[in-house]
Write a protein that holds these residues in place. Structure first.
Motif, PDB file in Angstrom:
ATOM      1  N   GLU C  47       0.793  -1.222   0.000  1.00 38.65           N
ATOM      2  CA  GLU C  47       0.000   0.000   0.000  1.00 38.65           C
ATOM      3  C   GLU C  47       0.830   1.279   0.000  1.00 38.65           C
ATOM      4  O   GLU C  47       0.442   2.279  -0.568  1.00 38.65           O
ATOM      5  CB  GLU C  47      -0.957  -0.002   1.202  1.00 38.65           C
ATOM      6  CG  GLU C  47      -1.997  -1.127   1.142  1.00 38.65           C
ATOM      7  CD  GLU C  47      -2.814  -1.102  -0.148  1.00 38.65           C
ATOM      8  OE1 GLU C  47      -3.272  -0.012  -0.539  1.00 38.65           O
ATOM      9  OE2 GLU C  47      -2.980  -2.170  -0.773  1.00 38.65           O
ATOM     10  N   ASP C  48       1.973   1.231   0.658  1.00 43.88           N
ATOM     11  CA  ASP C  48       2.677   2.499   0.852  1.00 43.88           C
ATOM     12  C   ASP C  48       3.706   2.825  -0.229  1.00 43.88           C
ATOM     13  O   ASP C  48       4.576   3.647  -0.032  1.00 43.88           O
ATOM     14  CB  ASP C  48       3.325   2.530   2.240  1.00 43.88           C
ATOM     15  CG  ASP C  48       4.181   1.298   2.467  1.00 43.88           C
ATOM     16  OD1 ASP C  48       4.637   0.725   1.449  1.00 43.88           O
ATOM     17  OD2 ASP C  48       4.376   0.910   3.623  1.00 43.88           O
ATOM     18  N   GLY C  49       3.639   2.169  -1.340  1.00 46.96           N
ATOM     19  CA  GLY C  49       4.482   2.590  -2.448  1.00 46.96           C
ATOM     20  C   GLY C  49       5.862   1.975  -2.482  1.00 46.96           C
ATOM     21  O   GLY C  49       6.602   2.188  -3.419  1.00 46.96           O
ATOM     22  N   THR C  50       6.223   1.200  -1.443  1.00 49.08           N
ATOM     23  CA  THR C  50       7.507   0.513  -1.537  1.00 49.08           C
ATOM     24  C   THR C  50       7.361  -0.685  -2.473  1.00 49.08           C
ATOM     25  O   THR C  50       6.272  -0.999  -2.931  1.00 49.08           O
ATOM     26  CB  THR C  50       7.991   0.038  -0.160  1.00 49.08           C
ATOM     27  OG1 THR C  50       6.913  -0.621   0.461  1.00 49.08           O
ATOM     28  CG2 THR C  50       8.482   1.195   0.646  1.00 49.08           C
ATOM     29  N   THR C  51       8.464  -1.324  -2.737  1.00 47.17           N
ATOM     30  CA  THR C  51       8.401  -2.368  -3.755  1.00 47.17           C
ATOM     31  C   THR C  51       8.369  -3.767  -3.154  1.00 47.17           C
ATOM     32  O   THR C  51       8.737  -3.989  -2.008  1.00 47.17           O
ATOM     33  CB  THR C  51       9.629  -2.260  -4.664  1.00 47.17           C
ATOM     34  OG1 THR C  51      10.785  -2.407  -3.851  1.00 47.17           O
ATOM     35  CG2 THR C  51       9.649  -0.963  -5.407  1.00 47.17           C
TER      36      THR C  51
END
Lengths: 532, 331, 544
Positions: C47-51
């Motif tokens: 959800e938070d945009g990390t990979t």
């Protein structure tokens, strides 16, 4: 009625039970195998003995109805395959014109693995039960067809068939009257094996989704069960997989037991558990006057049948005793018993060679074979191992020498004694003539310098001229080496010629002195020219 | 003369297979295009008539059967079967990708089952007649009757599903990240255990039965009793006399069994989703992938024929009777 | 490109399935920890945009994923291809979205669509993507047909306006143009394909040069495994999942539980329950997407009469079939075919509730009298399936009750399609997807346009006004009016019953939320209504 082994009896009982299940089972179960009234995946209960499957069908009912389908497919496919095997086998064996065609057709089908062929044909012909039966029936005949063809070809050569042909017997009559009885056991085995294979094949094909959706079979039940992950994630496998899998297992194993072929000619031989002989350091019992062979109250039984009635005799050191009798009189058995070649439990009484007991309770005999005594078989060609050089067959029996050079030298010396050259050592038995093999056998018997030689019709397989030569050689060597000889023969004149003592056996019984006198007199009349 | 007859029958088989291979798939309903338009379990495909026509054209499925047949024969001679319809790759490439896997499990199973089967058969013959021999014989007889897939499924459920000891399916872990070749090796071995074991169990019984029957027959030969009479120990009798004589006629049979084992791999590869040619064959049949079927069937036949040929060729080297007769120096 | 078995050199060594499997136990607790460790840095990253480093999905071999070589049997070949190649429009959970085309205009007459393309789009080989590629692609597909749906013949011509603008001229109005044509057909690079004359045999690395978010890193055709790696220069934004592995497994549920894969799907509800108990997350496809249905042979002497078809519909307890076979809440089939949870579903359409008296009444009317055994003489029908389907067994039992004797015929897929094509069947039973997308599928199924065997192809069905309505809806760009037409079409289908949907079968996504939780339903299904979840739009941080 033939006798069945215990495993075959188990097979009969299991197959019987499953057939009963197929016949009676559907009457026991009130539900129809296809009825979908019940809830899905019910565990076993009083109303559903083996639970239900995913669409609510009663497993017990499907199992017993499935038995009918499975057995039906098995019987029909096996029937077709067997009939084809027999019919084409008979035809090929009997008709010179059809034989090449049928035989090459069979060869062709045999080269390709049948599973592969069946799989491919079944994939393309689709699922119906009859398609399956035909596929299995039509593709699995060649193996036994060739067996039947071969036995027909050999039967054809036998006299009585030729006689029947001579008397203008009709081919069909000859086939059914004379040949069928011979191939009966073959057909029985073939049918049972095909039955088994057809059931396994039906299950396998159902498993990969080739089958008739209108009927229930065990294979199909398994396929239903295996195709859903839930089956083995939950306990459902207990009632969905175990019953049909167990049923398939039982029927195939039962049929395998039932179809077991009679074990190949259980000959009357001692067990193969013996240590190798070794040359005894000192021959303890070696006094001149002692007997070389002592037979005391010896009786030989084969099962319930007595082959040799109690008998006693001795062979003196350096003496020649002949055991004479017609074939079937028990003389060969007697000789084999003396050398320890029949099972211990069949022999009663005491046999001693060179003072060693041949049969001892619970411990191996101390009589060293080929060292204390040697034994020459009837047919030299059968006595030598066909795929081993003569040399190796000499060396493995030689106990006096240890190094290879010594063995070789001793073997050459033994061969020279019987007028054979050194080159024989590197040859295979099939490269030598019968006479040469006989001489080699005599040489072999001498290598360990035994005190006793038992010879069972040593010249029986030779033609008359060679026979005389070899026989003389044998007697000469025995005398040269001061060996005791126990000669088993039906050649009474020859026996009379050389023996110190003659024992006549008739139907396993030693003739009394008077009977023997009479017997010998009669024989002399029969062969006056050989009488002394 | 006998030999040329034998080669003749091989040739006949080859001709038969070449014909069957071409006509059988085409005699039956549905072709590759129908398979595609039929869709799998999850989908249907809407091919426009143009797309369909292009496919038919591309794979020469619209040509007359005669010219397709000529094309096919040319392909066989040159070993060029064209493109697999469902894999859209050259047939030889598709097959060669899978052959090693089948060879791995079939090879392992062959070696193991021959070794174990022969040793057990000899042991049984040595203890014959007797209780040990009998119970071993009955056990093996029972095992030989069990259908392959049942053994496979049982092993799968216990070792992979219930115990989690071995992987469920496939030939190797997908994209195993390890530089160590040992990890890869272990991974491949772990995947091959169950399929190879299934094949081994299936064929060990038949190897055993062959060996035992032959060894018992040889054991009753006079020369074995004579060897015993010569005072040779039982171990040497078994190892020198019985084994060689019993194994000789079996060489042919055993080599042929390897061919059967390969056929058995069809079922086993299905059970374990093992990417070998057995599974490929099944897919090719389903997909009416004519070029692939041609290639596969021909390769399998050639393999079996090759095994036959090997058996014929090495037999003389094992049997001195035939060897010397061939040289014509029979005494 | 082709795998070298031991030669993959990677800077990171992930401890993967090998050890996971090896020490696997049946306890859920340990398994979850294992999965968490297997996911590595990917944990809770979605959800938070990390990979996320790696995602493993169950799959099998569906061919080399170029637009001309992927397997067109089933939707998966297309999906593999869609990771590498892009289309002008695409779909996410809200419906059609811009993709290679930034925006578009439709002319008054609805015959011309003008697309403005994204700027700075690069092919995987670094070349720039321009309008020339779009024009070239559609021209190329006219001579070398694309492997999948997408009716290119609707297009009269494609015209380059400038480097970033293309105009499509249509033969006639085509309502599903954006979703089912330019939303499906992939754009291929002109500089590569213009020299390719035989695209099916073109299997060099260049065949996989697209603009998409992923490149194919490894492909093993024998085991059917694919490994995709992210395209770092993807024009739409950062690719969240760095690598996607398609792993071939024999049993998807067991593989998920053993931690061999992170996502799969099923249509068996019992499997869903098992997976949920083991801590996996589930998404149900909406609309259901897959139908299990009977196709009637309308040229059959008896089934040609719609009253017989209706009697059969009344005689089948479709609720029981649905609940027993899926193990979930039953979803009885809409007589008007469109799934009951689709926005295009007509609630007022005629339905056929389970009613044996009505069925018997109709059958009596038709003159099929019951004999002493309760069997109606002269009414023997066969039901063809292409795999072993237990629905067929249930139907056989149910129809037996009203006196109809049903013979089950099982053939393989190709023979099945052949029999359908040549009308050599009575009834055919299949389950398939394709009913959840644009309702234009009704036209394709029943108007004989497409060579889809499952939809009574070849012969146009005599369905009265249906064909006219089908043409109308295709050209109707007013949403409400189109709804009305579709409703009428459903009414006709429900009354005529050329096909009877037994039940709608939802697909269920099952995934390990700890590895990746970004899965969503695609509105109307991916491309032409695939009720699956592997939509590239959810794997990318879409910037605009």
């Amino acid at each position: 009625m033939m006798r069945l082994s215990w495993s075959q009896r188990i097979g009969v009982i299991l197959v019987g039970l499953l057939v009963c299940l197929a016949i009676v089972g559907p009457m026991l179960s009130s539900q129809s195998p296809s009825s979908i009234e019940a809830d899905r995946l019910l565990p076993p209960s009083a109303s559903h003995w083996l639970g239900t499957n995913v669409i609510g069908q009663d497993i017990f009912s499907r199992l017993v109805h499935g038995a009918r389908t499975t057995l039906f497919i098995g019987v029909m496919a096996a029937g077709i395959s067997t009939v084809l095997s027999v019919a084409l086998g008979l035809l090929a064996g009997y008709s010179k014109r059809l034989d090449p065609i049928l035989n090459s057709l069979a060869n062709m089908l045999l080269v390709l693995p049948s599973l592969l062929l069946i799989l491919i044909v079944a994939s393309f012909t689709g699922g119906g039960n009859w398609q399956l039966i035909l596929t299995l029936g039509l593709l699995t005949w060649p193996g036994f067809m060739k067996l039947i063809r071969a036995s027909i070809l050999s039967l054809k050569e036998r006299e009585f068939i030729k006689a029947a042909q001579l008397y203008q017997g009709k081919t069909g009559y000859i086939l059914s009257r004379h040949l069928l009885p011979f191939i009966g056991p073959l057909v029985r085995t073939k049918f049972i094996l095909s039955f088994r294979d057809a059931i396994a094949m039906e299950a396998s094909l159902s498993f990969i989704g080739i089958g008739d959706p209108n009927t229930v079979s065990w294979g199909r039940m398994l396929q239903d069960a295996f195709s859903r992950t839930q089956t083995f994630m939950t306990n459902a496998w207990l009632w969905m997989i175990v019953p049909p899998a167990a049923a398939i297992l039982l029927i195939t194993v039962a049929l395998a037991l039932l179809g077991e072929s009679k074990s190949t000619g259980n000959r009357f031989t001692a067990k193969l558990r013996r240590k190798a002989s070794h040359a005894a350091a000192v021959n303890v019992v070696g006094t001149e006057d002692a007997s070389a062979v002592i037979v005391q109250d010896v009786q030989v039984m084969y099962g319930a049948k007595t082959i040799v009635q109690p008998i006693s005799f001795t062979v003196k050191q350096g003496g020649i005793t002949s055991l004479v009798g017609e074939s079937g009189s028990g003389k060969t058995t007697m000789a084999r018993a003396i050398y320890g070649l029949v099972p211990q439990q069949s022999v009663e009484g005491t046999i001693k060679i060179n003072g060693h007991d041949v049969y001892m309770q619970d411990e191996p005999s101390t009589m060293q074979r080929w060292v204390d005594a040697a034994y020459i078989f009837q047919d030299p060609r059968n006595s030598f191992n066909p795929i081993m050089t003569i040399g190796r067959q000499f060396y493995e029996a030689m106990k006096l020498q240890t190094t290879m050079e010594d063995k070789r030298a001793a073997a050459v010396a033994a061969l020279v004694e019987v007028q054979l050259g050194e080159h024989v050592l590197t040859q295979y038995p099939h490269q030598l003539s019968g006479g040469m093999l006989s001489r080699a056998l005599i040489a072999l018997a001498l290598v360990n310098k035994p005190k006793v030689l038992i010879a069972d019709e040593p010249t029986g397989a030779l033609d008359p001229i060679v026979k005389r030569e070899v026989f003389d050689l044998l007697v000469r060597k025995v005398k040269e080496h001061r060996m005791a000889l126990l000669l088993i023969t039906h050649d009474l004149p020859a026996a009379l010629h050389i023996s110190d003592e003659i024992i006549v056996l008739q139907e396993g019984r030693r003739l009394s002195n008077e009977q023997q006198e009479q017997y010998l007199r009669q024989s002399k009349q029969l062969y006056p020219h050989t009488a002394e | 003369m006998l030999r040329s007859k034998k080669y003749g029958s091989y040739l006949l088989v080859l001709v038969f297979v070449v014909l069957l291979n071409f006509w059988l798939p085409r005699l039956l309903p549905g072709g590759p295009v129908e398979y595609i338009t039929g869709g799998g379990e999850e989908g249907a495909v809407f091919l426009t008539e143009a797309q369909k026509a292009a496919m038919l054209e591309y794979y020469h499925l619209n040509d007359s059967l005669g010219s397709q047949f000529v094309q096919y024969l040319k392909g066989i001679v040159t070993f060029e079967f064209g493109l697999s319809i469902s894999h859209k790759a050259p047939v030889s490439e598709v097959i060669m990708d899978r052959v090693p896997w089948t060879l791995l499990i079939v090879g392992t199973a062959s070696v193991l089952s021959i070794l174990i089967g022969l040793l057990a058969g000899l042991y049984s013959a040595w203890r014959h007649p007797g209780r040990t021999d009998r119970s071993l014989f009955i056990t093996m007889l029972g095992i030989s009757a069990i259908p392959e897939f049942l053994i496979g499924m049982t092993l799968l459920i216990f070792f992979a599903v219930k115990l989690h000891w071995l992987p469920l399916s496939g030939a190797k872990t997908a994209f195993l990240r390890s530089d160590d070749w040992l990890d890869h090796l272990i991974d491949i071995v772990r995947h091959a255990v169950l399929p190879a074991l299934t094949l081994t169990i299936e064929s060990v019984a038949s190897m055993y039965l062959l060996m035992r029957n032959e060894a018992v027959r040889v054991r009753n030969e006079p020369y074995v009793e004579f060897a015993a009479a010569k005072g040779i120990g039982s171990f040497r009798i078994v190892s020198e006399h019985i084994t060689r004589n019993a194994a000789l006629p079996l060489v042919t049979l055993i080599i042929l069994r390897i061919g059967f084992l390969m056929a058995g791999s069809v079922l086993v590869e299905t059970v374990f989703a093992y990417p070998g040619i057995g599974k490929l064959l099944q897919e090719a049949i389903l997909g009416r992938d004519y070029p692939l079927l041609h290639g596969l069937f021909l390769i399998m036949t050639l393999f079996v024929l090759l095994l036959n040929l090997i058996a014929d060729l090495i037999y003389p080297y094992l049997d001195p009777r035939i060897r010397t007769a061939g040289r014509g120096d029979r005494a | 490109m082709r795998k070298i078995m031991f030669g993959i050199v990677l800077s990171m060594i992930l401890i993967l399935t090998a050890c996971g499997e090896g020490s696997g136990t049946s306890s859920t607790d340990t398994k979850e920890t294992e999965q968490a460790s297997a996911a590595g840095t990917g944990q809770a990253a979605a959800e938070d945009g990390t990979t996320i480093d790696l995602l493993r999905i169950a799959g099998s071999d569906v061919g080399y994923p170029s637009p001309f070589t992927f397997s067109s049997s089933g939707p998966f070949g297309y999906l593999r291809n869609s990771f590498i190649f892009d289309t002008l429009t695409w779909k996410d959970d809200t419906g059609v979205i811009p993709w290679l085309a930034k925006s578009w205009d439709v002319s008054e007459d609805g015959l011309t669509y003008t697309f403005t393309l994204e700027e700075n789009v690069k092919w995987h080989d670094g070349e720039a993507f321009t309008a020339d590629d779009v024009v070239f692609s559609f021209d190329y597909y006219k001579t070398h047909p694309f492997n999948w749906n997408g009716d290119v013949s609707q297009i009269k011509s494609v015209e380059k306006i400038d480097d970033l603008t293309v105009a499509f001229h249509l033969n006639n109005k085509f309502a599903p143009f954006l979703s089912d044509l330019v939303g499906i057909v992939p754009i291929i690079p002109k500089h590569i394909w213009e020299n390719v004359t035989n695209p099916v045999e073109f299997r060099e690395d260049a065949a996989l040069v697209g603009t998409g978010p992923y490149k194919l890193k490894q492909y093993d055709s024998a085991s059917g495994q694919y490994l995709y790696e992210a395209n770092e220069n993807f024009f739409k934004g950062k690719v969240k999942v760095k690598e996607i592995a398609y792993v071939s497994v024999s049993n998807k549920l067991l593989a998920l539980q053993n931690g061999e894969i992170d996502q799969t799907y099923t249509f068996n509800y019992a499997d869903v329950e098992t997976a949920q108990q083991a801590g996996f997350s589930m998404i149900k496809s909406e609309p259901a997407g897959s139908v299990v249905r009977i196709t009637f042979n309308m040229e059959h002497s008896q089934l040609g009469d719609k009253r017989l078809r209706q009697a059969i519909a009344y005689a089948l307890n479709r609720e029981e079939i649905s609940s027993k076979l899926t193990g979930a809440e039953p979803m009885v089939g809409n007589a008007g075919v469109v799934p009951t949870d689709s926005p295009w579903y007509n609630k007022d359409v005629k339905q056929y509730p389970y009613d044996t008296t009505k069925a018997e009444q109709l059958l009596d009317e038709l003159g099929y009298k019951k004999n002493a055994n309760g069997v109606r003489d002269g009414l023997k029908l066969s039901l063809m399936t292409s795999s072993s389907m237990q629905e067929a067994e249930m139907m056989k039992e149910m129809l037996k009750k009203v006196g109809i004797e049903l013979n089950l015929v099982q053939v393989d897929g190709a023979a099945f399609a052949d029999a359908m094509g040549e009308n050599k069947y009575d009834m055919a039973l299949t389950g398939h997807i394709g009913a959840s997308g644009d309702p234009d599928f009704l036209r394709l199924w029943f108007s004989g346009q497409a060579a889809n065997t499952l939809a009574a192809r070849g012969k146009e069905l005599a369905l009265g006004d249906f064909h006219k309505l089908a043409e109308q809806q295709m050209q109707e760009d007013n949403e409400n009016k189109r709804h009305e037409i579709i409703n009428q079409m459903q009414d006709i289908l429900a009354d005529e019953l050329p096909t009877l949907v037994l039940y709608h079968r939802p697909f269920y996504d099952l995934h390990n939320a700890k590895v990746f939780d970004g899965w969503k339903n695609t509105s109307g299904g991916i491309a032409d209504g695939m009720p699956l979840w592997e939509n590239k739009a959810f794997l990318v941080d879409v910037e605009k």
